[in-house]
Structures are given as structure tokens and as C-alpha cells.
Design an enzyme around this catalytic site. Structure first.
Site, mmCIF file in Angstrom:
data_model
loop_
_atom_site.group_PDB
_atom_site.id
_atom_site.type_symbol
_atom_site.label_atom_id
_atom_site.label_comp_id
_atom_site.label_asym_id
_atom_site.label_seq_id
_atom_site.Cartn_x
_atom_site.Cartn_y
_atom_site.Cartn_z
ATOM 1 N N CYS A 129 0.662 -1.262 0.480
ATOM 2 C CA CYS A 129 0.243 0.122 -0.001
ATOM 3 C C CYS A 129 1.388 1.301 0.074
ATOM 4 C CB CYS A 129 -1.178 -0.103 1.134
ATOM 5 S SG CYS A 129 -2.102 1.466 1.589
ATOM 6 N N ASP A 198 -2.790 1.325 10.458
ATOM 7 C CA ASP A 198 -4.106 2.464 10.938
ATOM 8 C C ASP A 198 -4.375 2.316 12.429
ATOM 9 O OD1 ASP A 198 -4.226 1.283 7.799
ATOM 10 O OD2 ASP A 198 -5.967 3.031 7.860
#
Ligand code: RI2
Length: 311
Positions: A129, A198
Site C-alpha cells: 500500500c 491504521d
């Protein structure tokens, strides 16, 4: 929604976060902090504290998985209900937002400096990512002469790997892009994995972009270290985050592949997954490198003092 100019800052920021125009766990938290600051600055309503709570709710509802968003908002609003009068509340929020934005950017840079030493000379690093914290570590290590090449995943469905690849190539770092499902095969050519975060729970579980958990499995099977870069405000002791996997619109998955030509097929689009602590070799924070077992202490704010490595 609310018709006043001050709401526009919050509505615009919420829309940008929800639609992923602003993305990345750190960026969305900074964007929310800035929106609350702008809201306070231009506020001309009756009850700033009450409306700040509504504004916070609106921002929080945009994306459910990254605790960075909630923590950034909490840090920005900290102490505002003790302010006497709108001017004092406004000053508290604007100062807090400023501190949060500066602190979080400083943490990304510090993670790069601290994490660089984990990368042996001549390494091929795999990343998934697009994480500014992970790229900070990889960039520092490259500057220190340790990185030979980076393999980055495409990161379906949003293809944030393109942002990563562009950033790396722009810095002159040799980069190769692969489809996500090639990570297992490519692990033979990889020395270590570096990803962002996250959310990290008090048990040391990592919530990160869908596919992270499979990559950690492949790394473990081949005996490759798997490092996570996470600013301390991405830790939480709140169990509510345990089950929060954002599931976005299925069209993000189906549209590029088969615009309507797979009748009867259901698509799903979970965008995060969970990597258990036993597959994490270390978490690089701005305060030092820690084992996942330290996550509870970090989440509870018990870490203090200068940068220190625990592993
Ligand atoms: P930084 C991203 O989520 C990715 O999962 C990435 O690893 C994480 O945020 C952390 O990014 P998304 O917003 O804060 O792309 O390190 O869904 O930039």
C-alpha cells in the site's frame, strides 16, 4: 448541511476523507485536526463547544478503522470544554491542532531515523500500500546506503502502490511493482517487510491495508522480518476497534474488472485486515522500537522519556 461558512471546512474535509481524496491514517487525522481548527477560527454561532462535538462526530463517521482519526480529533479537542468563552475555546483548539499536525509530521520523520537501523546493508525491502511512515523508514535507510531495491505491491483496489512507486522512483530508489498476490512468490527475493499501520490494539494486533496479513504469513513462512511503522497515536486500548473493518462500496472492486458483465455475482470490498502480534517482528514508533507486547503500555500513555529501543 448546517448552512454556515464554518461548517464548510468540516463538510469539505469529511467529504475528502470519505472519498479517499485524502487518505493514509496519518493524513486523515491531520486533515481532521486542521478542519476543526478552521471551523473554530471562522465560527460565529452560539455554542462553539457543542458544535465542535457535532463537527467531530461528522469527521469521525467518515472512516471507521483508523484510530488515528479518533485520536487526532481527541487531541485537538482536548481541554476545549474548559475554555471560558468562544475566544479561549478557539485558541485552545487552534493551538492543539497545530501541535498535533507538527507532532505527527515530526513522528513520521523520527520513525524514519529510528527504523533505518533495522534494515541491513544491501537489502531488498517489500512494502504494501502507501504508508508515509513506512516510506520514511525506507527513505532514511536508502540515504544511509542500506536499501538496494524496494518491491511494492499494487494494492488493489485503490492501487495506492502507484503513489508509493512514484515516490520511490522520484527519490532515485530502485522500485519494482508486483500484483498483491505475487507477494508470497517474491518473498524469496525479499530480505524484510516494512508496512504502515491504521490501528494497533492493546494486544499488539495490527489493522492495516487489506492483504497485509497474508504478506505477514508469507514473511513468517520464509523467516523474513516483518516490521510495522506506527506513530504512537495509532495505538489504542479501546476494544471497540477490534471488530472495525471498513467495508467500502463493492463497485470499487467490480467496476474496473467487469462493468456489469458478471450477473448474479456478489462482490465485497473489505479494505483492512488484522495481523496478529506473533507475526510482527517489531513496531517502529517515534519513541523507539517496541515489541507488540508493549502495545498496551503505549496505548495507555505509559511510555515516557527519551527515544529508547525495547528490542
Ligand atoms: P500512513 C493507509 O490506509 C494504509 O493502510 C497505510 O498502511 C496506512 O493508511 C498508514 O499510512 P488508507 O487510508 O499514516 O489508504 O503511514 O486506506 O501514511
Amino acid at each position: 448541511m448546517q448552512g454556515n461558512e464554518h461548517w464548510k471546512a468540516v463538510e469539505d474535509a469529511s467529504e475528502r476523507i470519505r472519498s479517499m481524496k485524502v487518505r493514509g491514517a496519518g493524513s486523515i487525522a491531520r486533515s481532521a485536526a486542521q478542519a476543526l481548527s478552521d471551523f473554530s477560527k471562522s465560527y460565529n454561532g452560539e455554542d462553539l463547544v457543542m458544535d465542535l462535538r457535532k463537527a467531530a462526530r461528522m469527521l469521525l463517521d467518515t472512516r471507521p478503522t483508523a484510530v488515528s482519526l479518533r485520536n487526532g480529533i481527541s487531541m485537538t479537542l482536548s481541554g476545549c470544554d474548559r475554555g471560558v468563552g468562544a475566544d479561549e475555546v478557539r485558541r485552545i483548539v487552534m493551538d492543539n491542532a497545530d501541535d498535533f499536525v507538527k507532532g505527527s509530521l515530526g513522528a513520521v520523520s523520527e520513525i524514519g531515523r529510528i527504523g533505518s537501523e533495522l534494515i541491513p546493508n544491501g537489502s531488498t525491502v517489500l512494502t504494501h500500500c502507501n504508508s508515509s511512515a513506512a516510506l520514511s523508514m525506507i527513505g532514511h535507510a536508502f540515504d544511509d546506503g542500506r536499501v538496494k531495491e524496494v518491491i511494492c505491491t499494487e494494492s488493489r483496489p485503490w492501487r495506492q502502490g502507484h503513489i508509493t512507486a512514484r515516490w520511490l522512483a522520484g527519490r532515485g530508489i530502485p522500485v519494482t511493482m508486483i500484483v498483491d498476490s505475487a507477494s508470497g512468490l517474491m518473498m524469496d527475493e525479499v530480505d524484510l517487510v516494512v508496512v504502515g499501520a491504521d490501528t494497533i490494539t492493546s494486544e499488539g494486533r495490527l489493522f492495516n491495508k487489506i492483504g497485509t496479513s497474508l504478506i505477514s504469513l508469507a514473511a513468517r513462512e520464509r523467516g523474513r522480518p516483518f516490521y510495522v511503522c506506527a506513530e504512537t497515536y495509532k495505538f489504542t486500548s479501546d476494544d471497540v476497534f477490534e471488530g472495525r473493518i471498513e467495508e467500502r462500496d463493492a463497485s470499487e472492486v467490480s467496476d474496473p474488472l467487469s462493468p456489469g458483465d458478471l450477473p448474479g455475482v456478489r462482490f465485497r470490498n473489505p479494505v483492512f485486515d488484522v495481523t496478529p502480534p506473533e507475526r510482527i517482528s517489531g513496531i517502529v514508533t517515534e519513541k523507539g522500537i517496541v515489541e507488540p507486547s508493549m502495545a498496551k503500555r503505549i496505548a495507555e500513555g505509559l511510555m515516557s522519556g527519551p527515544a529508547h529501543n525495547w528490542i
